[in-house]
Design a protein around this motif. Structure first.
Motif, PDB file in Angstrom:
ATOM      1  N   ARG A 154      12.082  68.459 -32.533  1.00  0.00           N
ATOM      2  CA  ARG A 154      10.755  68.226 -31.943  1.00  0.00           C
ATOM      3  C   ARG A 154      10.815  67.054 -30.960  1.00  0.00           C
ATOM      4  O   ARG A 154      10.177  67.075 -29.913  1.00  0.00           O
ATOM      5  N   ALA A 155      11.607  66.036 -31.285  1.00  0.00           N
ATOM      6  CA  ALA A 155      11.754  64.903 -30.368  1.00  0.00           C
ATOM      7  C   ALA A 155      12.482  65.328 -29.098  1.00  0.00           C
ATOM      8  O   ALA A 155      12.153  64.868 -27.999  1.00  0.00           O
ATOM      9  N   GLN A 156      13.454  66.213 -29.236  1.00  0.00           N
ATOM     10  CA  GLN A 156      14.226  66.675 -28.081  1.00  0.00           C
ATOM     11  C   GLN A 156      13.451  67.694 -27.249  1.00  0.00           C
ATOM     12  O   GLN A 156      13.608  67.757 -26.037  1.00  0.00           O
ATOM     13  N   TYR A 157      12.622  68.497 -27.914  1.00  0.00           N
ATOM     14  CA  TYR A 157      11.832  69.536 -27.245  1.00  0.00           C
ATOM     15  C   TYR A 157      10.364  69.379 -27.638  1.00  0.00           C
ATOM     16  O   TYR A 157       9.845  70.139 -28.446  1.00  0.00           O
ATOM     17  N   PRO A 158       9.669  68.386 -27.078  1.00  0.00           N
ATOM     18  CA  PRO A 158       8.318  68.085 -27.533  1.00  0.00           C
ATOM     19  C   PRO A 158       7.271  69.135 -27.160  1.00  0.00           C
ATOM     20  O   PRO A 158       6.196  69.158 -27.755  1.00  0.00           O
ATOM     21  N   HIS A 159       7.579  70.015 -26.190  1.00  0.00           N
ATOM     22  CA  HIS A 159       6.572  70.972 -25.739  1.00  0.00           C
ATOM     23  C   HIS A 159       6.991  72.426 -25.902  1.00  0.00           C
ATOM     24  O   HIS A 159       6.185  73.250 -26.310  1.00  0.00           O
ATOM     25  N   GLU A 160       8.242  72.733 -25.545  1.00  0.00           N
ATOM     26  CA  GLU A 160       8.697  74.117 -25.579  1.00  0.00           C
ATOM     27  C   GLU A 160      10.191  74.168 -25.842  1.00  0.00           C
ATOM     28  O   GLU A 160      10.927  73.257 -25.461  1.00  0.00           O
ATOM     29  N   MET A 161      10.615  75.234 -26.512  1.00  0.00           N
ATOM     30  CA  MET A 161      12.019  75.366 -26.892  1.00  0.00           C
ATOM     31  C   MET A 161      12.409  76.833 -26.799  1.00  0.00           C
ATOM     32  O   MET A 161      11.593  77.720 -27.060  1.00  0.00           O
ATOM     33  N   THR A 162      13.661  77.094 -26.432  1.00  0.00           N
ATOM     34  CA  THR A 162      14.206  78.450 -26.439  1.00  0.00           C
ATOM     35  C   THR A 162      15.377  78.484 -27.410  1.00  0.00           C
ATOM     36  O   THR A 162      16.247  77.619 -27.358  1.00  0.00           O
ATOM     37  N   ILE A 163      15.352  79.479 -28.299  1.00  0.00           N
ATOM     38  CA  ILE A 163      16.455  79.669 -29.241  1.00  0.00           C
ATOM     39  C   ILE A 163      17.108  81.017 -28.942  1.00  0.00           C
ATOM     40  O   ILE A 163      16.490  81.891 -28.336  1.00  0.00           O
ATOM     41  N   VAL A 164      18.356  81.161 -29.355  1.00  0.00           N
ATOM     42  CA  VAL A 164      19.089  82.402 -29.158  1.00  0.00           C
ATOM     43  C   VAL A 164      19.444  82.974 -30.521  1.00  0.00           C
ATOM     44  O   VAL A 164      20.015  82.280 -31.358  1.00  0.00           O
ATOM     45  N   LEU A 165      19.085  84.226 -30.731  1.00  0.00           N
ATOM     46  CA  LEU A 165      19.485  84.939 -31.937  1.00  0.00           C
ATOM     47  C   LEU A 165      20.589  85.902 -31.532  1.00  0.00           C
ATOM     48  O   LEU A 165      20.345  86.870 -30.820  1.00  0.00           O
ATOM     49  N   GLN A 166      21.816  85.586 -31.956  1.00  0.00           N
ATOM     50  CA  GLN A 166      22.927  86.436 -31.592  1.00  0.00           C
ATOM     51  C   GLN A 166      23.870  86.623 -32.765  1.00  0.00           C
ATOM     52  O   GLN A 166      23.808  87.625 -33.451  1.00  0.00           O
ATOM     53  N   HIS A 167      24.744  85.659 -33.028  1.00  0.00           N
ATOM     54  CA  HIS A 167      25.739  85.823 -34.079  1.00  0.00           C
ATOM     55  C   HIS A 167      25.410  85.060 -35.356  1.00  0.00           C
ATOM     56  O   HIS A 167      25.620  85.552 -36.445  1.00  0.00           O
ATOM     57  N   GLN A 168      24.917  83.842 -35.210  1.00  0.00           N
ATOM     58  CA  GLN A 168      24.764  82.974 -36.377  1.00  0.00           C
ATOM     59  C   GLN A 168      23.305  82.611 -36.618  1.00  0.00           C
ATOM     60  O   GLN A 168      22.835  81.548 -36.229  1.00  0.00           O
ATOM     61  N   PHE A 169      22.605  83.526 -37.274  1.00  0.00           N
ATOM     62  CA  PHE A 169      21.250  83.263 -37.740  1.00  0.00           C
ATOM     63  C   PHE A 169      21.106  83.976 -39.071  1.00  0.00           C
ATOM     64  O   PHE A 169      21.903  84.849 -39.418  1.00  0.00           O
ATOM     65  N   TRP A 170      20.109  83.578 -39.853  1.00  0.00           N
ATOM     66  CA  TRP A 170      19.923  84.188 -41.160  1.00  0.00           C
ATOM     67  C   TRP A 170      18.446  84.167 -41.530  1.00  0.00           C
ATOM     68  O   TRP A 170      17.645  83.466 -40.922  1.00  0.00           O
ATOM     69  N   ASP A 171      18.111  84.980 -42.518  1.00  0.00           N
ATOM     70  CA  ASP A 171      16.753  85.042 -43.078  1.00  0.00           C
ATOM     71  C   ASP A 171      15.671  85.227 -42.023  1.00  0.00           C
ATOM     72  O   ASP A 171      14.597  84.621 -42.103  1.00  0.00           O
ATOM     73  N   VAL A 173       6.805  83.934 -37.910  1.00  0.00           N
ATOM     74  CA  VAL A 173       8.202  84.357 -37.897  1.00  0.00           C
ATOM     75  C   VAL A 173       8.997  83.172 -38.414  1.00  0.00           C
ATOM     76  O   VAL A 173       8.758  82.032 -38.007  1.00  0.00           O
ATOM     77  N   SER A 174       9.929  83.430 -39.322  1.00  0.00           N
ATOM     78  CA  SER A 174      10.815  82.363 -39.779  1.00  0.00           C
ATOM     79  C   SER A 174      12.253  82.836 -39.607  1.00  0.00           C
ATOM     80  O   SER A 174      12.539  84.031 -39.722  1.00  0.00           O
ATOM     81  N   VAL A 175      13.134  81.885 -39.306  1.00  0.00           N
ATOM     82  CA  VAL A 175      14.547  82.219 -39.086  1.00  0.00           C
ATOM     83  C   VAL A 175      15.396  80.990 -39.356  1.00  0.00           C
ATOM     84  O   VAL A 175      14.984  79.863 -39.082  1.00  0.00           O
ATOM     85  N   GLY A 176      16.576  81.224 -39.912  1.00  0.00           N
ATOM     86  CA  GLY A 176      17.527  80.155 -40.138  1.00  0.00           C
ATOM     87  C   GLY A 176      18.518  80.078 -38.992  1.00  0.00           C
ATOM     88  O   GLY A 176      19.065  81.098 -38.569  1.00  0.00           O
ATOM     89  N   LEU A 177      18.734  78.878 -38.488  1.00  0.00           N
ATOM     90  CA  LEU A 177      19.686  78.623 -37.399  1.00  0.00           C
ATOM     91  C   LEU A 177      20.389  77.302 -37.662  1.00  0.00           C
ATOM     92  O   LEU A 177      19.864  76.434 -38.360  1.00  0.00           O
TER      93      LEU A 177
END
Length: 179
Positions: free
Chosen positions: A70-87, A97-101
């Motif tokens: 949150r400190a690094q991305y105080p307004h908006e963030m983009t995540i990538v779901l490709q190889h290493q995500f769970w739940d 939506v919930s996801v483990g990264l």
């Protein structure tokens, strides 16, 4: 020669103003496509070259991410779901939506309300959709039963003393102020 099918208003505005909320309907449909894709992948996994870019507002109510993100991305963030995500889970009842990264080798569960998403892309098929953030959709949904229970509950001296809410905002690190 006059075009009998010209629906351009007399003032020449194009496109003509609609009395129907087509833009809202289209955005809701696009958001539903994203949610169906996430729900499918949560159950079946990603196949082939598919991968997702998810962009969401980090400053809206209900978004739960680690404080360092949150400190690094105080307004908006983009995540990538490709190889290493769970739940990966799409919960239509709570509208989240919930996801483990992993971020820097540290696993985290992100919780993102439907209304906080501002973008979805699947580069494997050149699909990209943009949404408006919907702050109202990030607030908890209340049911009539929950409202009735809240009205019926009378606070007692004992419950007041044991269930105080304390704000931790003064102790949190604050990110850079918006420009």
């Amino acid at each position: 020669m006059a075009d009998d099918h010209d629906n351009t208003p007399e003032n020449g505005a194009f496109p003509p103003e609609s009395q129907l909320p087509y833009e809202q309907w289209l955005e809701a449909a696009y958001r539903d496509v994203m949610l169906k894709a996430l729900d499918y992948v949560g159950r079946e996994g990603l196949s082939g070259e598919h991968h997702f870019y998810l962009t969401f507002r980090t400053d809206l109510p209900g978004v739960e991410i680690p404080s360092r993100l949150r400190a690094q991305y105080p307004h908006e963030m983009t995540i990538v779901l490709q190889h290493q995500f769970w739940d990966l889970n799409v919960n239509y009842d709570t509208r989240i939506v919930s996801v483990g990264l992993s971020f820097g080798g540290v696993g985290s569960i992100l919780v993102i309300p439907f209304g906080a998403f501002t973008g979805f892309a699947d580069p494997a098929i050149h699909l990209s959709m943009q949404f408006s953030a919907d702050e109202a959709a990030t607030l908890p949904q209340t049911t009539p039963e929950a409202e009735e229970n809240t009205e019926e509950a009378e606070p007692t001296a004992e419950s007041d003393a044991s269930s105080q809410v304390v704000s931790l905002d003064a102790f949190r690190k604050k990110g850079p102020s918006p420009a």
